[in-house]
Motif scaffolding. Structure first.
Motif, short mmCIF file in Angstrom:
data_model
loop_
_atom_site.label_atom_id
_atom_site.label_comp_id
_atom_site.label_asym_id
_atom_site.label_seq_id
_atom_site.Cartn_x
_atom_site.Cartn_y
_atom_site.Cartn_z
N TRP A 128 46.90 63.68 42.25
CA TRP A 128 47.46 62.39 42.88
C TRP A 128 47.69 62.77 44.24
O TRP A 128 48.26 63.90 44.78
CB TRP A 128 48.91 62.32 42.27
N ILE A 134 45.95 62.04 51.37
CA ILE A 134 44.78 61.12 50.93
C ILE A 134 43.74 61.49 51.98
O ILE A 134 42.46 61.39 51.81
CB ILE A 134 44.99 59.81 50.87
N LYS A 137 40.47 64.52 50.83
CA LYS A 137 40.05 64.21 49.48
C LYS A 137 39.10 65.32 49.26
O LYS A 137 39.03 65.78 48.12
CB LYS A 137 39.45 62.68 49.64
N ASP A 164 40.08 56.74 41.96
CA ASP A 164 40.66 55.66 41.32
C ASP A 164 42.19 55.46 42.16
O ASP A 164 43.27 56.00 41.81
CB ASP A 164 40.96 55.86 39.53
N GLY A 165 41.88 54.50 43.14
CA GLY A 165 43.04 54.35 43.70
C GLY A 165 43.50 55.51 44.78
O GLY A 165 42.63 56.07 45.52
N LYS A 166 44.72 56.02 44.44
CA LYS A 166 44.93 57.28 45.26
C LYS A 166 45.21 58.40 44.25
O LYS A 166 45.89 59.77 44.33
CB LYS A 166 46.59 57.30 45.64
N LYS A 167 44.21 58.52 43.11
CA LYS A 167 44.13 59.69 42.32
C LYS A 167 42.46 60.08 42.08
O LYS A 167 41.83 59.17 42.08
CB LYS A 167 44.60 58.82 40.92
#
Length: 189
Positions: A128, A134, A137, A164-167
Protein backbone atom coordinates in the motif's frame (compact mmCIF):
# COMPACT_ATOMS: atom_id res chain seq x y z
CA UNK A 1 -36.51 -39.10 11.09
CA UNK A 2 -37.08 -36.99 7.98
CA UNK A 3 -40.56 -35.93 7.06
CA UNK A 4 -40.78 -34.66 3.52
CA UNK A 5 -43.45 -32.05 2.89
CA UNK A 6 -42.61 -31.33 -0.74
CA UNK A 7 -41.39 -34.63 -2.15
CA UNK A 8 -40.94 -33.29 -5.71
CA UNK A 9 -38.58 -30.48 -4.70
CA UNK A 10 -36.71 -32.82 -2.36
CA UNK A 11 -36.26 -35.37 -5.17
CA UNK A 12 -34.76 -32.73 -7.46
CA UNK A 13 -32.13 -31.82 -4.86
CA UNK A 14 -31.25 -35.34 -3.73
CA UNK A 15 -32.35 -37.49 -6.65
CA UNK A 16 -29.53 -39.99 -6.09
CA UNK A 17 -30.98 -41.09 -2.75
CA UNK A 18 -34.29 -42.77 -2.04
CA UNK A 19 -35.35 -42.62 1.57
CA UNK A 20 -38.08 -44.21 3.69
CA UNK A 21 -41.35 -44.40 1.71
CA UNK A 22 -39.65 -43.75 -1.66
CA UNK A 23 -37.99 -47.19 -1.63
CA UNK A 24 -39.97 -49.53 -3.90
CA UNK A 25 -38.18 -52.84 -3.28
CA UNK A 26 -40.20 -55.51 -1.42
CA UNK A 27 -37.18 -56.98 0.38
CA UNK A 28 -34.08 -55.11 1.48
CA UNK A 29 -30.75 -55.98 3.05
CA UNK A 30 -30.57 -53.73 6.11
CA UNK A 31 -27.18 -52.50 7.31
CA UNK A 32 -26.16 -49.93 9.87
CA UNK A 33 -24.80 -49.45 13.36
CA UNK A 34 -26.38 -51.62 16.09
CA UNK A 35 -28.33 -53.54 13.43
CA UNK A 36 -27.90 -57.17 12.45
CA UNK A 37 -27.15 -57.21 8.72
CA UNK A 38 -29.73 -59.44 7.07
CA UNK A 39 -32.63 -59.44 4.60
CA UNK A 40 -35.93 -57.96 5.86
CA UNK A 41 -39.24 -57.15 4.24
CA UNK A 42 -39.37 -53.41 3.51
CA UNK A 43 -42.11 -52.76 6.08
CA UNK A 44 -40.10 -54.42 8.87
CA UNK A 45 -36.93 -52.53 7.85
CA UNK A 46 -38.83 -49.24 7.99
CA UNK A 47 -40.14 -50.12 11.48
CA UNK A 48 -36.63 -50.97 12.71
CA UNK A 49 -35.27 -47.68 11.37
CA UNK A 50 -38.17 -45.73 12.90
CA UNK A 51 -37.66 -47.45 16.25
CA UNK A 52 -34.01 -46.29 16.24
CA UNK A 53 -35.16 -42.81 15.14
CA UNK A 54 -33.22 -43.11 11.87
CA UNK A 55 -34.00 -42.94 8.16
CA UNK A 56 -33.88 -45.86 5.79
CA UNK A 57 -31.67 -44.85 2.84
CA UNK A 58 -31.24 -46.89 -0.34
CA UNK A 59 -27.50 -47.40 -0.82
CA UNK A 60 -27.30 -49.91 -3.69
CA UNK A 61 -30.52 -50.33 -5.70
CA UNK A 62 -28.87 -52.66 -8.25
CA UNK A 63 -28.01 -55.35 -5.69
CA UNK A 64 -30.33 -58.27 -5.16
CA UNK A 65 -31.92 -57.61 -2.64
CA UNK A 66 -31.57 -53.82 -2.50
CA UNK A 67 -29.10 -52.64 0.14
CA UNK A 68 -30.46 -50.02 2.55
CA UNK A 69 -28.77 -48.34 5.46
CA UNK A 70 -30.37 -47.01 8.62
CA UNK A 71 -28.82 -43.59 9.26
CA UNK A 72 -29.51 -39.98 10.10
CA UNK A 73 -30.00 -38.64 6.56
CA UNK A 74 -29.67 -34.95 7.44
CA UNK A 75 -26.34 -35.60 9.15
CA UNK A 76 -25.22 -37.62 6.12
CA UNK A 77 -26.07 -34.74 3.73
CA UNK A 78 -24.33 -32.24 6.01
CA UNK A 79 -21.14 -34.32 5.96
CA UNK A 80 -21.35 -34.64 2.15
CA UNK A 81 -21.60 -30.86 1.73
CA UNK A 82 -18.75 -30.35 4.18
CA UNK A 83 -16.49 -32.73 2.21
CA UNK A 84 -17.40 -31.06 -1.08
CA UNK A 85 -16.55 -27.62 0.32
CA UNK A 86 -13.24 -28.84 1.71
CA UNK A 87 -12.23 -30.33 -1.64
CA UNK A 88 -12.88 -27.20 -3.65
CA UNK A 89 -11.61 -24.69 -1.13
CA UNK A 90 -8.45 -22.83 -2.19
CA UNK A 91 -7.76 -19.83 -0.03
CA UNK A 92 -5.82 -16.73 -1.00
CA UNK A 93 -3.75 -15.50 1.93
CA UNK A 94 -2.69 -11.86 1.78
CA UNK A 95 0.66 -10.65 3.11
CA UNK A 96 1.14 -6.89 3.33
CA UNK A 97 4.49 -5.23 2.82
CA UNK A 98 5.83 -1.72 2.43
CA UNK A 99 8.35 -0.57 -0.13
CA UNK A 100 10.87 -0.15 2.72
CA UNK A 101 10.29 -3.45 4.64
CA UNK A 102 13.60 -4.52 6.21
CA UNK A 103 15.25 -7.87 5.45
CA UNK A 104 14.40 -9.55 8.78
CA UNK A 105 10.69 -8.72 8.48
CA UNK A 106 10.72 -9.82 4.87
CA UNK A 107 12.32 -13.20 5.73
CA UNK A 108 9.66 -13.73 8.43
CA UNK A 109 6.87 -13.00 5.92
CA UNK A 110 8.51 -15.25 3.32
CA UNK A 111 8.49 -18.13 5.84
CA UNK A 112 4.77 -17.55 6.43
CA UNK A 113 4.21 -17.56 2.68
CA UNK A 114 6.02 -20.91 2.42
CA UNK A 115 3.69 -22.35 5.07
CA UNK A 116 0.65 -21.16 3.15
CA UNK A 117 2.00 -22.55 -0.13
CA UNK A 118 2.66 -25.96 1.46
CA UNK A 119 -1.00 -26.02 2.48
CA UNK A 120 -1.91 -25.48 -1.22
CA UNK A 121 -3.15 -21.92 -0.66
CA UNK A 122 -2.46 -19.00 -2.95
CA UNK A 123 -0.47 -16.06 -1.59
CA UNK A 124 -1.04 -12.43 -2.45
CA UNK A 125 1.72 -9.95 -1.58
CA UNK A 126 0.51 -6.36 -1.56
CA UNK A 127 2.12 -2.99 -0.97
CA UNK A 128 0.00 0.00 0.00
CA UNK A 129 1.40 3.38 -0.98
CA UNK A 130 0.43 6.10 1.50
CA UNK A 131 0.77 9.79 0.86
CA UNK A 132 3.85 10.70 -1.16
CA UNK A 133 5.24 7.14 -1.15
CA UNK A 134 3.33 6.62 -4.43
CA UNK A 135 6.27 8.40 -6.08
CA UNK A 136 8.45 5.35 -5.33
CA UNK A 137 6.50 2.71 -7.23
CA UNK A 138 9.77 1.29 -8.52
CA UNK A 139 10.86 0.42 -4.95
CA UNK A 140 7.57 -1.41 -4.40
CA UNK A 141 8.02 -3.34 -7.61
CA UNK A 142 11.59 -4.28 -6.60
CA UNK A 143 10.27 -5.54 -3.25
CA UNK A 144 7.65 -7.73 -4.95
CA UNK A 145 10.19 -9.07 -7.46
CA UNK A 146 12.48 -9.89 -4.51
CA UNK A 147 9.63 -11.92 -2.97
CA UNK A 148 9.22 -13.83 -6.24
CA UNK A 149 12.96 -14.51 -6.34
CA UNK A 150 13.05 -15.77 -2.72
CA UNK A 151 10.09 -18.09 -3.31
CA UNK A 152 11.00 -19.18 -6.84
CA UNK A 153 11.39 -22.89 -5.92
CA UNK A 154 7.91 -23.05 -4.36
CA UNK A 155 5.75 -20.96 -6.65
CA UNK A 156 4.19 -20.27 -9.99
CA UNK A 157 3.48 -16.58 -10.61
CA UNK A 158 -0.17 -16.01 -11.50
CA UNK A 159 -0.21 -12.21 -11.53
CA UNK A 160 2.99 -10.21 -12.01
CA UNK A 161 3.40 -6.84 -10.21
CA UNK A 162 0.32 -4.80 -11.01
CA UNK A 163 -1.06 -1.48 -9.74
CA UNK A 164 -4.61 -1.17 -8.48
CA UNK A 165 -5.21 2.40 -7.30
CA UNK A 166 -2.67 3.02 -4.53
CA UNK A 167 -1.92 -0.68 -4.13
CA UNK A 168 0.62 -2.84 -5.98
CA UNK A 169 0.28 -6.62 -5.72
CA UNK A 170 1.32 -10.03 -7.01
CA UNK A 171 -0.47 -13.38 -6.72
CA UNK A 172 1.50 -16.60 -6.33
CA UNK A 173 0.25 -20.17 -6.35
CA UNK A 174 2.06 -23.36 -5.30
CA UNK A 175 3.97 -25.27 -7.95
CA UNK A 176 2.14 -28.27 -9.34
CA UNK A 177 3.52 -31.81 -9.23
CA UNK A 178 5.82 -33.00 -12.00
CA UNK A 179 3.11 -35.42 -13.19
CA UNK A 180 0.61 -32.58 -13.59
CA UNK A 181 3.16 -30.53 -15.54
CA UNK A 182 3.87 -33.33 -17.97
CA UNK A 183 0.16 -33.90 -18.64
CA UNK A 184 -0.42 -30.19 -19.21
CA UNK A 185 2.48 -30.14 -21.71
CA UNK A 186 1.00 -33.09 -23.54
CA UNK A 187 -2.35 -31.37 -23.85
CA UNK A 188 -0.75 -28.24 -25.34
CA UNK A 189 1.07 -30.10 -28.10
Amino acid sequence: MITIKKIESFNKKYKNYKINSEIKSKKVRLVGEKIESKVYPLIKALKIAKKLDLDLVEINPKANPTVCKAMNFKKFLYNLKKKKLKKNLILTKEIRLTSYTNSHDLSFKIENAKKFLRLKNKVKFSIWFKGRSIIYKDLGEKMLLKCIKLLSTFIKVEITPRMDGKKMFIVLSPKTNKNEKSTSKLKKT
